[in-house]
Motif scaffolding. Structure first.
Motif, PDB file in Angstrom:
ATOM      1  N   MET A   1       0.871  -1.057  -0.006  1.00  0.00           N
ATOM      2  CA  MET A   1      -0.025   0.053   0.130  1.00  0.00           C
ATOM      3  C   MET A   1       1.088   1.258  -0.106  1.00  0.00           C
ATOM      4  O   MET A   1       1.727   1.307   0.787  1.00  0.00           O
ATOM      5  N   ASN A   2       0.687   2.231  -0.912  1.00  0.00           N
ATOM      6  CA  ASN A   2       1.387   3.419  -0.976  1.00  0.00           C
ATOM      7  C   ASN A   2       0.830   4.447  -0.122  1.00  0.00           C
ATOM      8  O   ASN A   2      -0.279   4.259   0.574  1.00  0.00           O
ATOM      9  N   TYR A   3       1.644   5.456   0.500  1.00  0.00           N
ATOM     10  CA  TYR A   3       1.328   6.192   1.465  1.00  0.00           C
ATOM     11  C   TYR A   3      -0.036   7.121   0.958  1.00  0.00           C
ATOM     12  O   TYR A   3      -0.792   7.443   1.763  1.00  0.00           O
ATOM     13  N   ARG A   4      -0.214   7.525  -0.136  1.00  0.00           N
ATOM     14  CA  ARG A   4      -1.425   8.339  -0.773  1.00  0.00           C
ATOM     15  C   ARG A   4      -2.491   7.426  -0.511  1.00  0.00           C
ATOM     16  O   ARG A   4      -3.706   7.952   0.021  1.00  0.00           O
ATOM     17  N   LYS A   5      -2.734   6.358  -0.871  1.00  0.00           N
ATOM     18  CA  LYS A   5      -3.700   5.350  -0.888  1.00  0.00           C
ATOM     19  C   LYS A   5      -4.030   5.061   0.646  1.00  0.00           C
ATOM     20  O   LYS A   5      -5.031   5.046   1.055  1.00  0.00           O
ATOM     21  N   ALA A   6      -2.992   5.091   1.624  1.00  0.00           N
ATOM     22  CA  ALA A   6      -3.146   4.803   3.164  1.00  0.00           C
ATOM     23  C   ALA A   6      -3.937   6.002   3.461  1.00  0.00           C
ATOM     24  O   ALA A   6      -4.836   6.091   4.369  1.00  0.00           O
ATOM     25  N   ASN A   7      -3.529   7.201   3.180  1.00  0.00           N
ATOM     26  CA  ASN A   7      -4.060   8.372   3.567  1.00  0.00           C
ATOM     27  C   ASN A   7      -5.522   8.636   3.100  1.00  0.00           C
ATOM     28  O   ASN A   7      -6.381   8.929   4.046  1.00  0.00           O
ATOM     29  N   ARG A   8      -5.847   8.143   1.930  1.00  0.00           N
ATOM     30  CA  ARG A   8      -7.485   8.058   1.395  1.00  0.00           C
ATOM     31  C   ARG A   8      -8.142   7.220   2.387  1.00  0.00           C
ATOM     32  O   ARG A   8      -9.275   7.550   2.969  1.00  0.00           O
ATOM     33  N   ARG A   9      -7.467   5.895   2.668  1.00  0.00           N
ATOM     34  CA  ARG A   9      -8.409   5.022   3.454  1.00  0.00           C
ATOM     35  C   ARG A   9      -8.311   5.467   5.055  1.00  0.00           C
ATOM     36  O   ARG A   9      -9.426   5.418   5.663  1.00  0.00           O
ATOM     37  N   ALA A  10      -7.287   6.287   5.598  1.00  0.00           N
ATOM     38  CA  ALA A  10      -7.171   6.748   6.818  1.00  0.00           C
ATOM     39  C   ALA A  10      -8.410   7.944   6.991  1.00  0.00           C
ATOM     40  O   ALA A  10      -9.066   7.860   8.218  1.00  0.00           O
ATOM     41  N   ALA A  11      -8.561   8.745   5.974  1.00  0.00           N
ATOM     42  CA  ALA A  11      -9.475   9.756   6.374  1.00  0.00           C
ATOM     43  C   ALA A  11     -11.141   8.936   6.232  1.00  0.00           C
ATOM     44  O   ALA A  11     -11.633   9.331   7.003  1.00  0.00           O
ATOM     45  N   SER A  12     -11.239   7.845   5.453  1.00  0.00           N
ATOM     46  CA  SER A  12     -12.545   7.228   5.618  1.00  0.00           C
ATOM     47  C   SER A  12     -12.747   6.563   6.916  1.00  0.00           C
ATOM     48  O   SER A  12     -13.481   6.618   7.712  1.00  0.00           O
ATOM     49  N   ILE A  13     -11.593   5.997   7.420  1.00  0.00           N
ATOM     50  CA  ILE A  13     -11.598   5.283   8.810  1.00  0.00           C
ATOM     51  C   ILE A  13     -11.740   6.212   9.848  1.00  0.00           C
ATOM     52  O   ILE A  13     -12.711   5.517  11.058  1.00  0.00           O
TER      53      ILE A  13
END
Length: 130
Positions: free
Chosen positions: A1-13
């Motif tokens: 998982m790259n950082y940008r994808k993790a950041n988008r998922r984190a916002a959702s979480i």
């Protein structure tokens, strides 16, 4: 998982308390599974535990001095840590946690003053939550 994808998922979480609780529980489980001989294990455990406590205190309404941007950064780091398939997959001996440690230490240093404020509050006012 790259950082940008993790950041988008984190916002959702962060918008879903149940998913956030599951993420924190997953990170605690992963910390407990770390072998003692893993390079940087003590530092990683300390960093993840502190960030977990900070997010948990915030979502429980006990500590509100964490800006949204900082919560997002912390949650992204925890999500990256929990993901087994990141830049360097965790199953690779010795190197597997190097990227996780690097990102979490960077987050820890980036939020140093906020984390220090949290730790002061925690030492003075908080009930133990871990």
């Amino acid at each position: 998982m790259n950082y940008r994808k993790a950041n988008r998922r984190a916002a959702s979480i962060l918008q879903d308390p149940e998913r956030l609780q599951k993420l924190l529980a997953s990170s605690i489980k992963k910390i407990r599974q770390l072998r003692k001989d893993t390079e940087g294990a003590d530092s990683l455990k300390h960093t993840v535990s502190t960030l977990n406590r900070m997010v948990r205190a915030y979502i429980n309404g006990e500590y509100s001095k964490v800006p949204w941007k900082s919560l997002l950064l912390i949650t992204t780091g925890i999500l990256y840590f929990v993901s087994p398939l990141d830049l360097i997959p965790d199953f690779i001996p010795v190197l597997g946690y190097l990227d996780d440690i690097t990102i979490l230490i960077w987050i820890f240093k980036s939020l140093k003053s906020e984390i220090e404020s949290f730790e002061e509050w925690e030492a003075t006012f908080a009930k133990p939550i871990d």
